[in-house]
Scaffold this motif. Structure first.
Motif, PDB file in Angstrom:
ATOM      1  N   MET A 165     -10.951  44.736  36.560  1.00  0.00           N
ATOM      2  CA  MET A 165     -10.857  43.328  36.177  1.00  0.00           C
ATOM      3  C   MET A 165      -9.571  43.056  35.421  1.00  0.00           C
ATOM      4  SD  MET A 165     -12.450  40.559  36.638  1.00  0.00           S
ATOM      5  CE  MET A 165     -11.718  38.972  36.231  1.00  0.00           C
ATOM      6  N   LYS A 166      -9.119  44.014  34.646  1.00  0.00           N
ATOM      7  CA  LYS A 166      -7.843  43.844  33.945  1.00  0.00           C
ATOM      8  C   LYS A 166      -6.708  43.672  34.943  1.00  0.00           C
ATOM      9  CE  LYS A 166      -4.729  46.124  30.669  1.00  0.00           C
ATOM     10  NZ  LYS A 166      -4.494  47.318  29.810  1.00  0.00           N
ATOM     11  N   GLN A 167      -6.755  44.407  36.043  1.00  0.00           N
ATOM     12  CA  GLN A 167      -5.733  44.259  37.070  1.00  0.00           C
ATOM     13  C   GLN A 167      -5.856  42.912  37.783  1.00  0.00           C
ATOM     14  OE1 GLN A 167      -6.342  47.682  39.556  1.00  0.00           O
ATOM     15  NE2 GLN A 167      -5.410  49.117  38.102  1.00  0.00           N
ATOM     16  N   LEU A 168      -7.099  42.469  38.021  1.00  0.00           N
ATOM     17  CA  LEU A 168      -7.302  41.181  38.688  1.00  0.00           C
ATOM     18  C   LEU A 168      -6.815  40.013  37.839  1.00  0.00           C
ATOM     19  CD1 LEU A 168     -10.824  41.476  40.383  1.00  0.00           C
ATOM     20  CD2 LEU A 168      -8.598  41.299  41.504  1.00  0.00           C
ATOM     21  N   ARG A 169      -6.833  40.176  36.525  1.00  0.00           N
ATOM     22  CA  ARG A 169      -6.389  39.088  35.653  1.00  0.00           C
ATOM     23  C   ARG A 169      -4.901  38.787  35.828  1.00  0.00           C
ATOM     24  NH1 ARG A 169     -10.527  37.638  32.602  1.00  0.00           N
ATOM     25  NH2 ARG A 169     -12.052  39.198  31.908  1.00  0.00           N
ATOM     26  N   ARG A 170      -4.157  39.711  36.394  1.00  0.00           N
ATOM     27  CA  ARG A 170      -2.761  39.426  36.700  1.00  0.00           C
ATOM     28  C   ARG A 170      -2.640  38.366  37.784  1.00  0.00           C
ATOM     29  NH1 ARG A 170       0.818  44.852  37.190  1.00  0.00           N
ATOM     30  NH2 ARG A 170       2.301  43.186  37.666  1.00  0.00           N
ATOM     31  N   GLU A 171      -3.661  38.265  38.628  1.00  0.00           N
ATOM     32  CA  GLU A 171      -3.621  37.307  39.734  1.00  0.00           C
ATOM     33  C   GLU A 171      -4.470  36.070  39.474  1.00  0.00           C
ATOM     34  OE1 GLU A 171      -3.863  39.069  43.685  1.00  0.00           O
ATOM     35  OE2 GLU A 171      -4.014  41.033  42.731  1.00  0.00           O
ATOM     36  N   MET A 172      -5.256  36.081  38.398  1.00  0.00           N
ATOM     37  CA  MET A 172      -6.126  34.955  38.064  1.00  0.00           C
ATOM     38  C   MET A 172      -5.892  34.570  36.611  1.00  0.00           C
ATOM     39  SD  MET A 172      -9.570  36.597  39.765  1.00  0.00           S
ATOM     40  CE  MET A 172     -10.588  35.138  39.560  1.00  0.00           C
ATOM     41  N   GLN A 173      -5.338  33.394  36.386  1.00  0.00           N
ATOM     42  CA  GLN A 173      -4.994  32.958  35.043  1.00  0.00           C
ATOM     43  C   GLN A 173      -5.615  31.598  34.738  1.00  0.00           C
ATOM     44  OE1 GLN A 173      -3.053  34.528  32.483  1.00  0.00           O
ATOM     45  NE2 GLN A 173      -3.512  36.309  33.767  1.00  0.00           N
ATOM     46  N   MET A 174      -5.412  31.130  33.504  1.00  0.00           N
ATOM     47  CA  MET A 174      -6.041  29.882  33.073  1.00  0.00           C
ATOM     48  C   MET A 174      -5.091  29.083  32.188  1.00  0.00           C
ATOM     49  SD  MET A 174      -9.832  29.433  31.438  1.00  0.00           S
ATOM     50  CE  MET A 174     -10.655  27.847  31.449  1.00  0.00           C
ATOM     51  N   ILE A 175      -5.084  27.760  32.391  1.00  0.00           N
ATOM     52  CA  ILE A 175      -4.387  26.825  31.511  1.00  0.00           C
ATOM     53  C   ILE A 175      -5.467  26.071  30.751  1.00  0.00           C
ATOM     54  CG2 ILE A 175      -2.830  24.853  31.371  1.00  0.00           C
ATOM     55  CD1 ILE A 175      -1.696  25.743  34.094  1.00  0.00           C
ATOM     56  N   PHE A 176      -5.433  26.143  29.429  1.00  0.00           N
ATOM     57  CA  PHE A 176      -6.510  25.595  28.620  1.00  0.00           C
ATOM     58  C   PHE A 176      -6.287  24.120  28.311  1.00  0.00           C
ATOM     59  CE2 PHE A 176      -6.536  30.138  27.915  1.00  0.00           C
ATOM     60  CZ  PHE A 176      -7.887  30.448  27.995  1.00  0.00           C
ATOM     61  N   GLN A 177      -7.380  23.461  27.933  1.00  0.00           N
ATOM     62  CA  GLN A 177      -7.357  22.026  27.697  1.00  0.00           C
ATOM     63  C   GLN A 177      -6.537  21.650  26.462  1.00  0.00           C
ATOM     64  OE1 GLN A 177     -11.240  20.334  27.208  1.00  0.00           O
ATOM     65  NE2 GLN A 177     -10.487  18.295  26.716  1.00  0.00           N
ATOM     66  N   ASP A 178      -6.751  22.389  25.382  1.00  0.00           N
ATOM     67  CA  ASP A 178      -6.112  22.057  24.105  1.00  0.00           C
ATOM     68  C   ASP A 178      -4.790  22.800  23.960  1.00  0.00           C
ATOM     69  OD1 ASP A 178      -5.458  21.319  21.567  1.00  0.00           O
ATOM     70  OD2 ASP A 178      -7.112  22.363  20.573  1.00  0.00           O
ATOM     71  N   PRO A 179      -3.650  22.109  24.078  1.00  0.00           N
ATOM     72  CA  PRO A 179      -2.373  22.813  23.962  1.00  0.00           C
ATOM     73  C   PRO A 179      -2.077  23.291  22.552  1.00  0.00           C
ATOM     74  CG  PRO A 179      -2.008  20.453  24.129  1.00  0.00           C
ATOM     75  CD  PRO A 179      -3.491  20.680  24.325  1.00  0.00           C
ATOM     76  N   VAL A 180      -2.825  22.782  21.563  1.00  0.00           N
ATOM     77  CA  VAL A 180      -2.629  23.210  20.179  1.00  0.00           C
ATOM     78  C   VAL A 180      -3.456  24.462  19.892  1.00  0.00           C
ATOM     79  CG1 VAL A 180      -2.824  22.557  17.748  1.00  0.00           C
ATOM     80  CG2 VAL A 180      -2.162  20.845  19.451  1.00  0.00           C
ATOM     81  N   GLY A 181      -4.752  24.404  20.186  1.00  0.00           N
ATOM     82  CA  GLY A 181      -5.635  25.522  19.880  1.00  0.00           C
ATOM     83  C   GLY A 181      -5.424  26.744  20.746  1.00  0.00           C
ATOM     84  N   SER A 182      -4.787  26.586  21.922  1.00  0.00           N
ATOM     85  CA  SER A 182      -4.613  27.728  22.823  1.00  0.00           C
ATOM     86  C   SER A 182      -3.392  28.571  22.486  1.00  0.00           C
ATOM     87  CB  SER A 182      -4.493  27.236  24.270  1.00  0.00           C
ATOM     88  OG  SER A 182      -3.341  26.427  24.430  1.00  0.00           O
TER      89      SER A 182
END
Length: 358
Positions: free
Chosen positions: A101-118
């Motif tokens: 799963m650590k390797q898969l996270r290189r291909e699957m990422q996330m942009i979070f809603q709160d640009p301050v808290g992230s």
């Protein structure tokens, strides 16, 4: 053919989907009392199926609390799934080992809603963007700085910004930094969790244009989560509408906006503001409170018992709807009780799926 089989079909580029989600369920236990007894579950995601094709953008829309963000986080295993299947490039995401799963996270990422808290306020932009590359041993030293500078420029920032801290930037700039961090490992798929909802309208269009440009340049696929159908109208290829943990309608963008069928979809579309103030359209109002996801029918049973005991004298929702419809010809009323009936999706036309009785 059932709903999950139908939505696992070949995508617009003629190949198998990049991401397949089948019958996904995410429940959170409810515990009460001194002994913390398990009394029920919050059914945040309740039997959700959809696909995302290569270089495709699928929008997931609905009211706050309907389970949109939970779907995105469960797909990436940030939240454990209760049941279901998630396949990425044909590989089982939910059943794979933590190392894989650590390797898969290189291909699957996330942009979070709160640009301050992230963004960590104690870290420079260089550390924030460079951390994923260091963890995965992609780059170090001067090569790391060069990669960070390129990513910042791709996202409309200056290379020298890497030496500043998050508090020195505006909300739109912080979101650009979050996008640069998501691109650090050159992913194929990104979950965009309401990336523009916390931004001004003018900045929203800039971020959406940036995401579209990056998709074309890097061949990205997006799951774009939003609560406003107007935002996804010109950005998504297909749109899925969620209500209380389930998808109630799904179709390509043009079909959904031209021919919405489910009453909840119609209500969301009617609530979107029109750019032409002279244009008149029928408004659809949702009457009643959003039911608790712990037990959708618990409130109904209590209400029926109170009415039978003579403890409630006010009008029922149906009577209120009739009164409101009589008062205005421009407003159609849809009660929340009517939306509680959420049968499985059926295909009413090619690629157009609706939760209704066959």
């Amino acid at each position: 053919m059932n709903a999950s089989e139908g939505m696992d079909s070949v995508n617009k580029h003629g190949s198998q989907p990049l991401l397949e989600v089948k019958n996904l369920k995410t429940y959170f236990p409810v515990k009460r009392g001194l002994l913390r007894k398990h009394v029920g579950n919050v059914k945040a995601v309740d039997d959700v199926s959809f696909t995302v094709g290569h270089q495709e953008t699928v929008g997931l829309v609905g009211e706050s609390g309907c389970g949109k963000s939970t779907v995105g986080r469960t797909i990436l295993r940030l939240i454990p799934a209760t049941h279901g299947e998630v396949s990425f490039n044909g590989e089982d995401v939910l059943g794979t080992s933590s190392g894989r799963m650590k390797q898969l996270r290189r291909e699957m990422q996330m942009i979070f809603q709160d640009p301050v808290g992230s963004l960590n306020p104690r870290m420079t932009i260089r550390r924030i963007i460079g951390e994923p590359m260091q963890v995965h041993k992609v780059a170090s030293g001067s090569e790391l700085d060069d990669r960070i500078a390129v990513l910042l420029e791709k996202c409309g920032m200056l290379p020298e910004h890497m030496y500043r801290y998050p508090h020195e930037f505006s909300g739109g700039q912080r979101q650009r930094i979050g996008i640069a961090r998501a691109l650090a490992l050159n992913p194929k798929f990104i979950v965009c969790d309401e990336p523009v909802s916390a931004l001004d309208v003018s900045v929203q269009s800039q971020i959406l244009n940036l995401l579209a440009d990056l998709q074309e340049e890097f061949g990205l696929s997006y799951l774009f989560i939003a609560h406003n159908l107007a935002v996804v109208e010109h950005f998504c290829d297909r749109i899925a509408v969620m209500y209380l943990g389930r998808i109630v309608e799904m179709a390509d963008r043009d079909t959904l906006y031209a021919n919405p069928i489910h009453p909840y979809t119609k209500a969301l579309l009617s609530a979107a503001p029109s750019p032409d103030p002279r244009r008149k359209k029928q408004r659809i109002m949702l009457l009643g409170d959003v039911p608790s996801p712990i037990s959708l029918f618990e409130d109904e049973k209590k209400l029926a018992a109170d009415i039978a005991a003579g403890n409630i004298e006010e009008m029922s929702e149906e009577e209120k709807a009739e009164r409101a419809a009589e008062a205005s010809d421009d407003i159609e009323i849809v009660t929340r009780k009517r939306l509680l009936d959420r049968p499985p999706l059926v295909e009413v036309e090619n690629g157009h799926w609706v939760s209704q009785r066959a």
